[in-house]
Design a protein around this motif. Structure first.
Motif, PDB file in Angstrom:
ATOM      1  N   HIS A 125      -8.602   8.025  -0.535  1.00  0.00           N
ATOM      2  CA  HIS A 125      -8.895   6.718   0.057  1.00  0.00           C
ATOM      3  C   HIS A 125      -7.604   5.982   0.412  1.00  0.00           C
ATOM      4  O   HIS A 125      -7.528   5.313   1.454  1.00  0.00           O
ATOM      5  CB  HIS A 125      -9.721   5.876  -0.914  1.00  0.00           C
ATOM      6  CG  HIS A 125     -11.105   6.395  -1.128  1.00  0.00           C
ATOM      7  ND1 HIS A 125     -11.976   5.878  -2.066  1.00  0.00           N
ATOM      8  CD2 HIS A 125     -11.788   7.389  -0.505  1.00  0.00           C
ATOM      9  CE1 HIS A 125     -13.119   6.525  -2.026  1.00  0.00           C
ATOM     10  NE2 HIS A 125     -13.022   7.455  -1.091  1.00  0.00           N
ATOM     11  N   LEU A 126      -6.596   6.111  -0.453  1.00  0.00           N
ATOM     12  CA  LEU A 126      -5.316   5.450  -0.186  1.00  0.00           C
ATOM     13  C   LEU A 126      -4.649   6.038   1.061  1.00  0.00           C
ATOM     14  O   LEU A 126      -4.057   5.309   1.863  1.00  0.00           O
ATOM     15  CB  LEU A 126      -4.395   5.593  -1.399  1.00  0.00           C
ATOM     16  CG  LEU A 126      -3.047   4.880  -1.310  1.00  0.00           C
ATOM     17  CD1 LEU A 126      -3.241   3.376  -1.245  1.00  0.00           C
ATOM     18  CD2 LEU A 126      -2.168   5.250  -2.503  1.00  0.00           C
ATOM     19  N   THR A 127      -4.763   7.351   1.233  1.00  0.00           N
ATOM     20  CA  THR A 127      -4.215   7.995   2.433  1.00  0.00           C
ATOM     21  C   THR A 127      -4.890   7.461   3.693  1.00  0.00           C
ATOM     22  O   THR A 127      -4.237   7.225   4.715  1.00  0.00           O
ATOM     23  CB  THR A 127      -4.391   9.513   2.343  1.00  0.00           C
ATOM     24  OG1 THR A 127      -3.721  10.004   1.173  1.00  0.00           O
ATOM     25  CG2 THR A 127      -3.813  10.197   3.566  1.00  0.00           C
ATOM     26  N   ARG A 128      -6.186   7.260   3.610  1.00  0.00           N
ATOM     27  CA  ARG A 128      -6.914   6.697   4.755  1.00  0.00           C
ATOM     28  C   ARG A 128      -6.408   5.299   5.086  1.00  0.00           C
ATOM     29  O   ARG A 128      -6.203   4.969   6.263  1.00  0.00           O
ATOM     30  CB  ARG A 128      -8.401   6.658   4.430  1.00  0.00           C
ATOM     31  CG  ARG A 128      -9.258   5.942   5.461  1.00  0.00           C
ATOM     32  CD  ARG A 128     -10.686   5.831   4.977  1.00  0.00           C
ATOM     33  NE  ARG A 128     -11.428   4.832   5.726  1.00  0.00           N
ATOM     34  CZ  ARG A 128     -12.627   4.378   5.378  1.00  0.00           C
ATOM     35  NH1 ARG A 128     -13.212   4.842   4.290  1.00  0.00           N
ATOM     36  NH2 ARG A 128     -13.233   3.471   6.112  1.00  0.00           N
ATOM     37  N   VAL A 129      -6.178   4.475   4.066  1.00  0.00           N
ATOM     38  CA  VAL A 129      -5.668   3.124   4.304  1.00  0.00           C
ATOM     39  C   VAL A 129      -4.274   3.186   4.928  1.00  0.00           C
ATOM     40  O   VAL A 129      -3.961   2.445   5.869  1.00  0.00           O
ATOM     41  CB  VAL A 129      -5.644   2.314   2.994  1.00  0.00           C
ATOM     42  CG1 VAL A 129      -4.991   0.957   3.209  1.00  0.00           C
ATOM     43  CG2 VAL A 129      -7.054   2.134   2.452  1.00  0.00           C
ATOM     44  N   THR A 130      -3.420   4.073   4.410  1.00  0.00           N
ATOM     45  CA  THR A 130      -2.060   4.198   4.933  1.00  0.00           C
ATOM     46  C   THR A 130      -2.075   4.596   6.400  1.00  0.00           C
ATOM     47  O   THR A 130      -1.313   4.056   7.214  1.00  0.00           O
ATOM     48  CB  THR A 130      -1.277   5.227   4.104  1.00  0.00           C
ATOM     49  OG1 THR A 130      -1.278   4.839   2.716  1.00  0.00           O
ATOM     50  CG2 THR A 130       0.160   5.328   4.584  1.00  0.00           C
ATOM     51  N   GLU A 131      -2.935   5.544   6.743  1.00  0.00           N
ATOM     52  CA  GLU A 131      -3.027   5.966   8.141  1.00  0.00           C
ATOM     53  C   GLU A 131      -3.494   4.821   9.035  1.00  0.00           C
ATOM     54  O   GLU A 131      -2.995   4.646  10.158  1.00  0.00           O
ATOM     55  CB  GLU A 131      -3.979   7.162   8.255  1.00  0.00           C
ATOM     56  CG  GLU A 131      -3.440   8.439   7.618  1.00  0.00           C
ATOM     57  CD  GLU A 131      -4.465   9.554   7.611  1.00  0.00           C
ATOM     58  OE1 GLU A 131      -5.640   9.274   7.951  1.00  0.00           O
ATOM     59  OE2 GLU A 131      -4.101  10.702   7.281  1.00  0.00           O
ATOM     60  N   GLN A 132      -4.438   4.024   8.552  1.00  0.00           N
ATOM     61  CA  GLN A 132      -4.905   2.887   9.347  1.00  0.00           C
ATOM     62  C   GLN A 132      -3.802   1.854   9.534  1.00  0.00           C
ATOM     63  O   GLN A 132      -3.681   1.259  10.613  1.00  0.00           O
ATOM     64  CB  GLN A 132      -6.121   2.254   8.676  1.00  0.00           C
ATOM     65  CG  GLN A 132      -7.396   3.073   8.811  1.00  0.00           C
ATOM     66  CD  GLN A 132      -8.595   2.373   8.200  1.00  0.00           C
ATOM     67  OE1 GLN A 132      -8.509   1.793   7.107  1.00  0.00           O
ATOM     68  NE2 GLN A 132      -9.719   2.413   8.888  1.00  0.00           N
ATOM     69  N   ASP A 147      -0.003  -0.811  13.083  1.00  0.00           N
ATOM     70  CA  ASP A 147       1.375  -1.174  13.414  1.00  0.00           C
ATOM     71  C   ASP A 147       1.725  -0.733  14.831  1.00  0.00           C
ATOM     72  O   ASP A 147       2.290  -1.501  15.620  1.00  0.00           O
ATOM     73  CB  ASP A 147       2.321  -0.532  12.398  1.00  0.00           C
ATOM     74  CG  ASP A 147       3.711  -1.153  12.423  1.00  0.00           C
ATOM     75  OD1 ASP A 147       3.850  -2.262  12.973  1.00  0.00           O
ATOM     76  OD2 ASP A 147       4.654  -0.529  11.916  1.00  0.00           O
ATOM     77  N   GLY A 148       1.377   0.517  15.161  1.00  0.00           N
ATOM     78  CA  GLY A 148       1.640   0.994  16.517  1.00  0.00           C
ATOM     79  C   GLY A 148       0.844   0.244  17.566  1.00  0.00           C
ATOM     80  O   GLY A 148       1.356  -0.047  18.658  1.00  0.00           O
ATOM     81  N   LEU A 149      -0.408  -0.082  17.247  1.00  0.00           N
ATOM     82  CA  LEU A 149      -1.240  -0.812  18.195  1.00  0.00           C
ATOM     83  C   LEU A 149      -0.694  -2.218  18.447  1.00  0.00           C
ATOM     84  O   LEU A 149      -0.667  -2.688  19.598  1.00  0.00           O
ATOM     85  CB  LEU A 149      -2.676  -0.885  17.678  1.00  0.00           C
ATOM     86  CG  LEU A 149      -3.705  -1.599  18.570  1.00  0.00           C
ATOM     87  CD1 LEU A 149      -3.768  -0.920  19.935  1.00  0.00           C
ATOM     88  CD2 LEU A 149      -5.070  -1.612  17.904  1.00  0.00           C
ATOM     89  N   VAL A 163       0.810  -1.220   0.000  1.00  0.00           N
ATOM     90  CA  VAL A 163       0.000   0.000   0.000  1.00  0.00           C
ATOM     91  C   VAL A 163       0.842   1.268   0.000  1.00  0.00           C
ATOM     92  O   VAL A 163       0.646   2.166  -0.825  1.00  0.00           O
ATOM     93  CB  VAL A 163      -0.951  -0.004   1.222  1.00  0.00           C
ATOM     94  CG1 VAL A 163      -1.701   1.316   1.316  1.00  0.00           C
ATOM     95  CG2 VAL A 163      -1.927  -1.161   1.119  1.00  0.00           C
ATOM     96  N   VAL A 164       1.795   1.355   0.921  1.00  0.00           N
ATOM     97  CA  VAL A 164       2.501   2.623   1.150  1.00  0.00           C
ATOM     98  C   VAL A 164       3.245   3.127  -0.088  1.00  0.00           C
ATOM     99  O   VAL A 164       3.178   4.322  -0.405  1.00  0.00           O
ATOM    100  CB  VAL A 164       3.456   2.478   2.352  1.00  0.00           C
ATOM    101  CG1 VAL A 164       4.315   3.720   2.524  1.00  0.00           C
ATOM    102  CG2 VAL A 164       2.647   2.224   3.629  1.00  0.00           C
TER     103      VAL A 164
END
Length: 407
Positions: A313-320, A325-327, A281-282
């Motif tokens: 939409h891709l930015t939203r996926v990247t943020e998730q 990853d942090g979670l 994705v990134v």
């Protein structure tokens, strides 16, 4: 698995499982690299040709005929303008911003779909459409990073397709995501799609586009946008499914019934699968921004706003993904902390019992030395007294550890 989880699983399967209509005239016989070859004109599907060469020849012949007709029309208009004297028309605000009335030229294009072609099979296609050798090499061998490159008037785009692998229970060896690739060559009068992997079929996408001729009439760029939108929508579906898995792991780690729940192997496996998803994705973020904003890119201005929507939409996926990853890092650290605390509790219990057992061991060791002059050995109440002392000492020691929480 709760009822809500079951409903979400059914919804994901309903979105992903698509029926394949083998009677569709665009599909070639199974077992060949060519999946379909279709000619479109003004967004309308035309009767399929027998070969790829006939399809592209038909499109280019029609394009030349339209160009010749337009040229003759312009020459006739200039001749009429010379022979006719007209007064200049006043320019108004409305006429200044009104669109030109000239007839817009509509040219068709060929959409050729391939699935895992060999070098020999794709060499003929590359020669026919004039594809760049570097792009051809990437399309045949696959395993490329998501990217967009321009070779003359041909755009070459690589998309990583991702699908969620359903599983009854997440284990340390579960496959969570499966990736594939779609390569797209978008030229002035053709679109060539090369698909690698077991998923990512474009059959339903093609049928959806054919149901909207106005969008399809915008040419190969519209097909490129539809593929990008289709891929990113699948990303959103996968993120929803991953959220469900992460919730289950988090619940297991902090479950009050089992302080050692949430196997580290499951957490690590989920993190590895998330990393594979992240690699798909990134890297697509920058190419998608280029398609949406770069004027030098061979994309019609009318299509760019659609690419901006896909980029959002891709930015939203990247943020998730970054949030996941942090979670997962936090969940893994919490699990390791719980394991450490549990190990410390075990060590305290072992130490307490060792201290309790040390009392009778010491007493018995003293009287087991077999000295001749030990007054208690010949005393009538020596044995009961020693047993009482041992029992009292063990009881007092056990109660002390109990009060401190070691037992």
């Amino acid at each position: 698995m709760s009822m809500a989880d079951s409903l979400r699983k059914v919804a994901r399967l309903a979105r992903r499982v698509r029926r394949v209509d083998l009677s569709h005239p665009a599909r070639s016989p199974l077992g060949t690299a060519v999946v379909n070859c279709v000619v479109y004109r003004d967004g309308i599907r035309e009767k399929a040709a027998d070969t790829v060469e006939e399809s592209i020849a038909r499109v280019r012949k029609a394009t030349l005929a339209e160009s010749a007709t337009a040229l003759q029309r312009r020459k006739g208009a200039r001749g009429t303008a010379r022979s006719t004297t007209t007064l200049p028309q006043p320019t108004t605000e409305n006429s200044r911003h009104s669109p030109p009335r000239a007839r817009q030229s509509h040219t068709g294009f060929v959409w050729l779909g391939l699935h895992e072609p060999t070098e020999l099979e794709f060499a003929r296609i590359a020669d026919l459409f004039g594809l760049h050798p570097l792009a051809v090499e990437d399309a045949v061998h696959a395993h490329q990073r998501p990217k967009v490159e321009q070779y003359g008037d041909v755009l070459f785009a690589v998309f990583k397709t991702v699908t969620y692998v359903e599983h009854a229970e997440l284990t340390a060896t579960s496959e969570v995501v499966d990736t594939g690739e779609i390569m797209v060559f978008a030229g002035p009068d053709f679109v060539v799609t090369v698909r690698h992997g077991r998923h990512g079929s474009l059959g339903l996408l093609r049928e959806d586009l054919e149901a909207d001729p106005r969008q399809l009439a915008q040419g190969p760029a519209a097909v490129l946008h539809a593929i990008a939108d289709h891929v990113v929508d699948d990303y959103l579906t996968v993120t929803d499914a991953l959220q469900n898995d992460i919730d289950h792991v988090e619940s297991a780690v902090f479950s009050p019934q089992d302080g050692r729940g949430g196997d580290a192997g499951r957490i690590y496996q989920l993190k590895r699968e998330l990393l594979e998803f992240k690699r798909a994705v990134v890297p697509l973020d920058r190419p998608m921004n280029r398609l949406a904003t770069d004027p030098a890119c061979a994309v019609a201005p009318g299509i760019r706003p659609y690419f901006r929507d896909v980029s959002d939409h891709l930015t939203r996926v990247t943020e998730q993904i970054h949030a996941f990853d942090g979670l997962l890092d936090s969940i893994l650290q919490a699990h390791l902390a719980q394991v450490t605390v549990a190990q410390n509790e075990d060590m305290r219990k072992i130490t307490a019992w060792a201290a309790i057992i040390a009392v009778p061991t010491m007493v018995c060791g003293v009287y087991g030395m077999n000295f001749q002059h030990m007054p208690e050995l010949h005393w009538k109440f020596g044995y009961p007294l020693v047993m009482a002392v041992i029992a009292t000492a063990c009881f007092v020691t056990h109660r002390g550890f109990k009060r401190k929480g070691w037992l």
